[in-house]
Design a protein around this motif. Structure first.
Motif, short mmCIF file in Angstrom:
data_model
loop_
_atom_site.label_atom_id
_atom_site.label_comp_id
_atom_site.label_asym_id
_atom_site.label_seq_id
_atom_site.Cartn_x
_atom_site.Cartn_y
_atom_site.Cartn_z
N PHE A 54 -0.21 6.53 -8.17
CA PHE A 54 -0.28 7.92 -8.62
C PHE A 54 1.01 8.23 -9.35
O PHE A 54 2.10 8.14 -8.78
CB PHE A 54 -0.48 8.85 -7.42
CG PHE A 54 -0.85 10.24 -7.81
CD1 PHE A 54 -2.08 10.52 -8.38
CD2 PHE A 54 0.04 11.27 -7.61
CE1 PHE A 54 -2.42 11.82 -8.74
CE2 PHE A 54 -0.29 12.57 -7.96
CZ PHE A 54 -1.52 12.84 -8.53
N ASP A 55 0.90 8.55 -10.63
CA ASP A 55 2.07 8.83 -11.48
C ASP A 55 2.60 10.22 -11.16
O ASP A 55 2.03 11.22 -11.57
CB ASP A 55 1.65 8.72 -12.95
CG ASP A 55 2.82 8.80 -13.89
OD1 ASP A 55 3.97 8.61 -13.45
OD2 ASP A 55 2.59 9.05 -15.08
N SER A 56 3.68 10.25 -10.42
CA SER A 56 4.22 11.50 -9.92
C SER A 56 5.74 11.45 -9.99
O SER A 56 6.34 10.37 -9.86
CB SER A 56 3.77 11.67 -8.46
OG SER A 56 4.60 12.56 -7.77
N PRO A 57 6.41 12.60 -10.14
CA PRO A 57 7.87 12.62 -10.11
C PRO A 57 8.44 12.16 -8.77
O PRO A 57 9.62 11.90 -8.66
CB PRO A 57 8.21 14.08 -10.37
CG PRO A 57 7.02 14.66 -11.03
CD PRO A 57 5.84 13.90 -10.49
N LYS A 58 7.59 12.07 -7.76
CA LYS A 58 8.05 11.60 -6.44
C LYS A 58 7.93 10.08 -6.30
O LYS A 58 8.42 9.50 -5.35
CB LYS A 58 7.26 12.29 -5.34
CG LYS A 58 7.50 13.78 -5.29
CD LYS A 58 6.67 14.41 -4.21
CE LYS A 58 6.61 15.87 -4.30
NZ LYS A 58 7.48 16.76 -3.96
N GLN A 59 7.29 9.44 -7.27
CA GLN A 59 7.09 7.98 -7.24
C GLN A 59 8.25 7.29 -7.96
O GLN A 59 8.49 7.53 -9.12
CB GLN A 59 5.77 7.59 -7.91
CG GLN A 59 5.56 6.11 -8.07
CD GLN A 59 5.50 5.36 -6.76
OE1 GLN A 59 4.73 5.72 -5.87
NE2 GLN A 59 6.32 4.35 -6.61
N VAL A 60 8.97 6.46 -7.25
CA VAL A 60 10.07 5.72 -7.86
C VAL A 60 9.50 4.72 -8.88
O VAL A 60 8.43 4.15 -8.67
CB VAL A 60 10.93 5.01 -6.80
CG1 VAL A 60 10.16 3.94 -6.05
CG2 VAL A 60 12.19 4.45 -7.41
N ARG A 61 10.20 4.60 -10.00
CA ARG A 61 9.85 3.64 -11.05
C ARG A 61 11.11 2.87 -11.43
O ARG A 61 12.22 3.27 -11.08
CB ARG A 61 9.31 4.36 -12.30
CG ARG A 61 8.01 5.11 -12.11
CD ARG A 61 6.81 4.23 -11.84
NE ARG A 61 6.61 3.15 -12.80
CZ ARG A 61 5.95 3.26 -13.95
NH1 ARG A 61 5.41 4.41 -14.29
NH2 ARG A 61 5.83 2.22 -14.76
N LEU A 62 10.94 1.81 -12.16
CA LEU A 62 12.08 1.03 -12.66
C LEU A 62 12.23 1.31 -14.15
O LEU A 62 11.27 1.18 -14.91
CB LEU A 62 11.85 -0.46 -12.42
CG LEU A 62 11.69 -0.88 -10.96
CD1 LEU A 62 11.38 -2.37 -10.88
CD2 LEU A 62 12.93 -0.54 -10.15
N ALA A 63 13.44 1.69 -14.57
CA ALA A 63 13.68 2.01 -15.98
C ALA A 63 13.37 0.82 -16.89
O ALA A 63 12.95 1.00 -18.02
CB ALA A 63 15.12 2.47 -16.17
N CYS A 64 13.53 -0.39 -16.38
CA CYS A 64 13.28 -1.57 -17.21
C CYS A 64 11.80 -1.87 -17.38
O CYS A 64 11.42 -2.72 -18.19
CB CYS A 64 14.01 -2.78 -16.63
SG CYS A 64 13.52 -3.16 -14.95
N HIS A 65 10.94 -1.18 -16.64
CA HIS A 65 9.49 -1.35 -16.77
C HIS A 65 8.81 -0.11 -17.35
O HIS A 65 7.61 -0.12 -17.57
CB HIS A 65 8.85 -1.63 -15.39
CG HIS A 65 9.04 -3.03 -14.93
ND1 HIS A 65 8.16 -4.04 -15.22
CD2 HIS A 65 10.04 -3.59 -14.21
CE1 HIS A 65 8.59 -5.16 -14.68
NE2 HIS A 65 9.73 -4.92 -14.07
N TYR A 66 9.57 0.95 -17.57
CA TYR A 66 8.99 2.22 -18.00
C TYR A 66 9.01 2.33 -19.52
O TYR A 66 10.07 2.40 -20.15
CB TYR A 66 9.77 3.38 -17.37
CG TYR A 66 9.08 4.71 -17.52
CD1 TYR A 66 8.24 5.18 -16.52
CD2 TYR A 66 9.26 5.49 -18.66
CE1 TYR A 66 7.60 6.40 -16.66
CE2 TYR A 66 8.62 6.70 -18.80
CZ TYR A 66 7.80 7.15 -17.80
OH TYR A 66 7.16 8.36 -17.94
#
Length: 114
Positions: A89-101
């Motif tokens: 679920f794409d949410s501001p609470k979901q951590v992501r990696l800048a190198c994959h975004y």
């Protein structure tokens, strides 16, 4: 061109215009080198897990697919559940990696959970 806005507590927001399709880590690197952004990153290849960010954009709130590599790194370095799916679920609470975004639209990026 999408606008990337970095929010950092106690500091002014940083805004950068970028070409659609740019990887977020490519926007982060010069800002870190210039001392404008306090985000640690080491490898830039998606394996160390240091470039954790939280992203909000107009299409937040939908399901997206992430790569198996990003999933595995998030499990190892961001305390995600071992059974985490590739569909998240794409949410501001979901951590992501800048190198994959990959930046496709205006996005607000925080180094802390929003």
């Amino acid at each position: 061109m999408p606008i990337v806005t970095f929010i950092q507590p106690g500091l002014e927001d940083l805004c950068r215009d970028v070409a659609s399709g740019t990887m977020l880590i490519d926007v982060v690197r010069p800002l870190v080198r210039e001392g404008l952004l306090a985000l640690a990153w080491r490898c830039g290849q998606g394996t160390c897990g240091a470039c954790q960010v939280y992203c909000a954009h107009a299409l937040s709130g939908h399901w997206i697919e992430i790569s198996g590599k990003e999933r595995n790194v998030l499990i190892r370095h961001a305390a995600q559940a071992p059974n985490m799916h590739l569909s998240i679920f794409d949410s501001p609470k979901q951590v992501r990696l800048a190198c994959h975004y990959r930046i496709e639209r205006d996005v607000t990026v925080s180094l802390e959970k929003m």
